[in-house]
Design a protein around this motif. Structure first.
Motif, PDB file in Angstrom:
ATOM      1  N   PHE A 145       0.833  -1.204   0.000  1.00  0.00           N
ATOM      2  CA  PHE A 145       0.000   0.000   0.000  1.00  0.00           C
ATOM      3  C   PHE A 145       0.869   1.255   0.000  1.00  0.00           C
ATOM      4  O   PHE A 145       0.663   2.169  -0.799  1.00  0.00           O
ATOM      5  CB  PHE A 145      -0.937  -0.011   1.218  1.00  0.00           C
ATOM      6  N   LEU A 146       1.843   1.299   0.897  1.00  0.00           N
ATOM      7  CA  LEU A 146       2.698   2.485   0.992  1.00  0.00           C
ATOM      8  C   LEU A 146       3.568   2.668  -0.247  1.00  0.00           C
ATOM      9  O   LEU A 146       3.761   3.797  -0.719  1.00  0.00           O
ATOM     10  CB  LEU A 146       3.563   2.406   2.246  1.00  0.00           C
ATOM     11  N   THR A 147       4.077   1.577  -0.788  1.00  0.00           N
ATOM     12  CA  THR A 147       4.893   1.675  -2.000  1.00  0.00           C
ATOM     13  C   THR A 147       4.071   2.207  -3.163  1.00  0.00           C
ATOM     14  O   THR A 147       4.511   3.104  -3.898  1.00  0.00           O
ATOM     15  CB  THR A 147       5.488   0.304  -2.353  1.00  0.00           C
ATOM     16  N   ALA A 148       2.877   1.674  -3.333  1.00  0.00           N
ATOM     17  CA  ALA A 148       2.011   2.140  -4.415  1.00  0.00           C
ATOM     18  C   ALA A 148       1.602   3.597  -4.187  1.00  0.00           C
ATOM     19  O   ALA A 148       1.509   4.383  -5.143  1.00  0.00           O
ATOM     20  CB  ALA A 148       0.775   1.254  -4.512  1.00  0.00           C
ATOM     21  N   PHE A 149       1.387   3.962  -2.933  1.00  0.00           N
ATOM     22  CA  PHE A 149       1.040   5.349  -2.618  1.00  0.00           C
ATOM     23  C   PHE A 149       2.155   6.301  -3.049  1.00  0.00           C
ATOM     24  O   PHE A 149       1.906   7.303  -3.733  1.00  0.00           O
ATOM     25  CB  PHE A 149       0.772   5.490  -1.110  1.00  0.00           C
ATOM     26  N   PHE A 150       3.384   5.983  -2.680  1.00  0.00           N
ATOM     27  CA  PHE A 150       4.497   6.880  -3.021  1.00  0.00           C
ATOM     28  C   PHE A 150       4.789   6.896  -4.525  1.00  0.00           C
ATOM     29  O   PHE A 150       5.121   7.944  -5.075  1.00  0.00           O
ATOM     30  CB  PHE A 150       5.751   6.511  -2.226  1.00  0.00           C
ATOM     31  N   VAL A 151       4.647   5.770  -5.197  1.00  0.00           N
ATOM     32  CA  VAL A 151       4.869   5.746  -6.648  1.00  0.00           C
ATOM     33  C   VAL A 151       3.822   6.603  -7.356  1.00  0.00           C
ATOM     34  O   VAL A 151       4.144   7.411  -8.237  1.00  0.00           O
ATOM     35  CB  VAL A 151       4.876   4.303  -7.181  1.00  0.00           C
ATOM     36  N   ALA A 152       2.559   6.448  -6.976  1.00  0.00           N
ATOM     37  CA  ALA A 152       1.505   7.244  -7.604  1.00  0.00           C
ATOM     38  C   ALA A 152       1.635   8.719  -7.234  1.00  0.00           C
ATOM     39  O   ALA A 152       1.337   9.598  -8.043  1.00  0.00           O
ATOM     40  CB  ALA A 152       0.131   6.718  -7.202  1.00  0.00           C
ATOM     41  N   PHE A 153       2.092   9.022  -6.023  1.00  0.00           N
ATOM     42  CA  PHE A 153       2.260  10.414  -5.608  1.00  0.00           C
ATOM     43  C   PHE A 153       3.417  11.067  -6.360  1.00  0.00           C
ATOM     44  O   PHE A 153       3.309  12.213  -6.804  1.00  0.00           O
ATOM     45  CB  PHE A 153       2.503  10.483  -4.094  1.00  0.00           C
ATOM     46  N   LEU A 154       4.506  10.344  -6.538  1.00  0.00           N
ATOM     47  CA  LEU A 154       5.678  10.925  -7.200  1.00  0.00           C
ATOM     48  C   LEU A 154       5.545  10.962  -8.717  1.00  0.00           C
ATOM     49  O   LEU A 154       6.002  11.912  -9.366  1.00  0.00           O
ATOM     50  CB  LEU A 154       6.942  10.156  -6.808  1.00  0.00           C
ATOM     51  N   ASN A 165       2.608  10.800 -10.434  1.00  0.00           N
ATOM     52  CA  ASN A 165       1.308  11.369 -10.790  1.00  0.00           C
ATOM     53  C   ASN A 165       0.419  10.372 -11.531  1.00  0.00           C
ATOM     54  O   ASN A 165       0.332   9.217 -11.140  1.00  0.00           O
ATOM     55  CB  ASN A 165       1.505  12.659 -11.586  1.00  0.00           C
ATOM     56  N   TRP A 166      -0.219  10.803 -12.596  1.00  0.00           N
ATOM     57  CA  TRP A 166      -1.186   9.946 -13.279  1.00  0.00           C
ATOM     58  C   TRP A 166      -0.511   8.805 -14.024  1.00  0.00           C
ATOM     59  O   TRP A 166      -1.113   7.750 -14.203  1.00  0.00           O
ATOM     60  CB  TRP A 166      -2.078  10.772 -14.205  1.00  0.00           C
ATOM     61  N   ILE A 167       0.725   8.963 -14.440  1.00  0.00           N
ATOM     62  CA  ILE A 167       1.434   7.863 -15.116  1.00  0.00           C
ATOM     63  C   ILE A 167       1.684   6.724 -14.122  1.00  0.00           C
ATOM     64  O   ILE A 167       1.440   5.553 -14.415  1.00  0.00           O
ATOM     65  CB  ILE A 167       2.756   8.360 -15.727  1.00  0.00           C
ATOM     66  N   GLY A 168       2.147   7.076 -12.933  1.00  0.00           N
ATOM     67  CA  GLY A 168       2.346   6.061 -11.897  1.00  0.00           C
ATOM     68  C   GLY A 168       1.044   5.407 -11.497  1.00  0.00           C
ATOM     69  O   GLY A 168       0.981   4.187 -11.286  1.00  0.00           O
ATOM     70  N   PHE A 169      -0.022   6.205 -11.411  1.00  0.00           N
ATOM     71  CA  PHE A 169      -1.331   5.663 -11.057  1.00  0.00           C
ATOM     72  C   PHE A 169      -1.799   4.651 -12.101  1.00  0.00           C
ATOM     73  O   PHE A 169      -2.237   3.546 -11.759  1.00  0.00           O
ATOM     74  CB  PHE A 169      -2.349   6.807 -10.923  1.00  0.00           C
ATOM     75  N   LEU A 170      -1.698   5.006 -13.379  1.00  0.00           N
ATOM     76  CA  LEU A 170      -2.146   4.090 -14.436  1.00  0.00           C
ATOM     77  C   LEU A 170      -1.305   2.821 -14.487  1.00  0.00           C
ATOM     78  O   LEU A 170      -1.839   1.718 -14.662  1.00  0.00           O
ATOM     79  CB  LEU A 170      -2.118   4.793 -15.790  1.00  0.00           C
ATOM     80  N   LEU A 171       0.005   2.958 -14.343  1.00  0.00           N
ATOM     81  CA  LEU A 171       0.855   1.764 -14.362  1.00  0.00           C
ATOM     82  C   LEU A 171       0.542   0.836 -13.192  1.00  0.00           C
ATOM     83  O   LEU A 171       0.496  -0.393 -13.351  1.00  0.00           O
ATOM     84  CB  LEU A 171       2.325   2.161 -14.344  1.00  0.00           C
TER      85      LEU A 171
END
Length: 192
Positions: A91-100, A102-108
């Motif tokens: 959860f925390l790893t995905a949170f930081f990847v999507a936060f850093l 942005n939308w590209i990290g969220f989609l991936l």
């Protein structure tokens, strides 16, 4: 032809057909195999120990090529269904990847991560990233005027709301995960 020869030609000698021979090399019929109970591993091991053949085959020692350190929670080792839920680290790893990112990290993350924890972490990170970029754009461009300041606050509040909702949903799902059936757990994966 004589009468004697005609009688032998018209008369068919009985053929000696031997009875069928059982083929013990063939597997048993399905009915027999389905109704028989095979011994368990423990029963076979007990029988081997009773016979005195308890020495395992020797395994040649091999030097390790590389050592890996893995961290595995005790819950994940006990429950194989816990793989769909994921861990707090995911959860925390995905949170930081999507936060850093942005939308590209969220989609991936949404495409390639198949746990509830990573998907909700990505959603929470995206919501906070939306709030972050709203503040950056509001304070660094001239698009932010006094007439549309309410719009910036609305977008930022929407991003924070997405983040808070994702965190609360993940905690609720994590708390009630063991109470859900297997189909309900899979349904959570497909809808979120």
């Amino acid at each position: 032809m004589t009468d004697n020869e005609c009688d032998t030609v018209n008369q068919v000698p009985p053929y000696d057909i031997p009875p069928p021979v059982a083929d013990y090399t063939a597997p048993p019929p399905y009915d027999v195999a389905a109704n028989s109970k095979l011994p368990t591993y423990e029963e076979v091991q007990r029988e081997k120990q009773m016979e005195g053949d308890d020495t395992p085959p020797p395994i040649p020692p091999r030097p390790p090529i590389a050592a890996f350190v893995t961290v595995e929670s005790s819950e994940a080792a006990v429950d194989p269904e816990n793989g769909l839920l994921g861990t707090d680290v995911m959860f925390l790893t995905a949170f930081f990847v999507a936060f850093l990112f942005n939308w590209i990290g969220f989609l991936l993350l949404m495409c390639f991560c198949h746990t509830v924890a990573s998907r909700y972490g990505a959603l929470a990170g995206f919501g906070l990233s939306l709030a972050k970029w709203t503040l950056i754009v509001k304070h660094s461009t001239e698009l932010a005027s006094h007439e549309n300041s309410w719009l910036w606050w609305l977008i930022m509040a929407f991003g924070v709301l997405i983040c808070v909702r994702a965190v609360i949903q993940y905690l609720n799902i994590k708390r009630g995960w063991r109470l859900l059936s297997g189909t309900a757990q899979e349904r959570l994966m497909f809808f979120y």
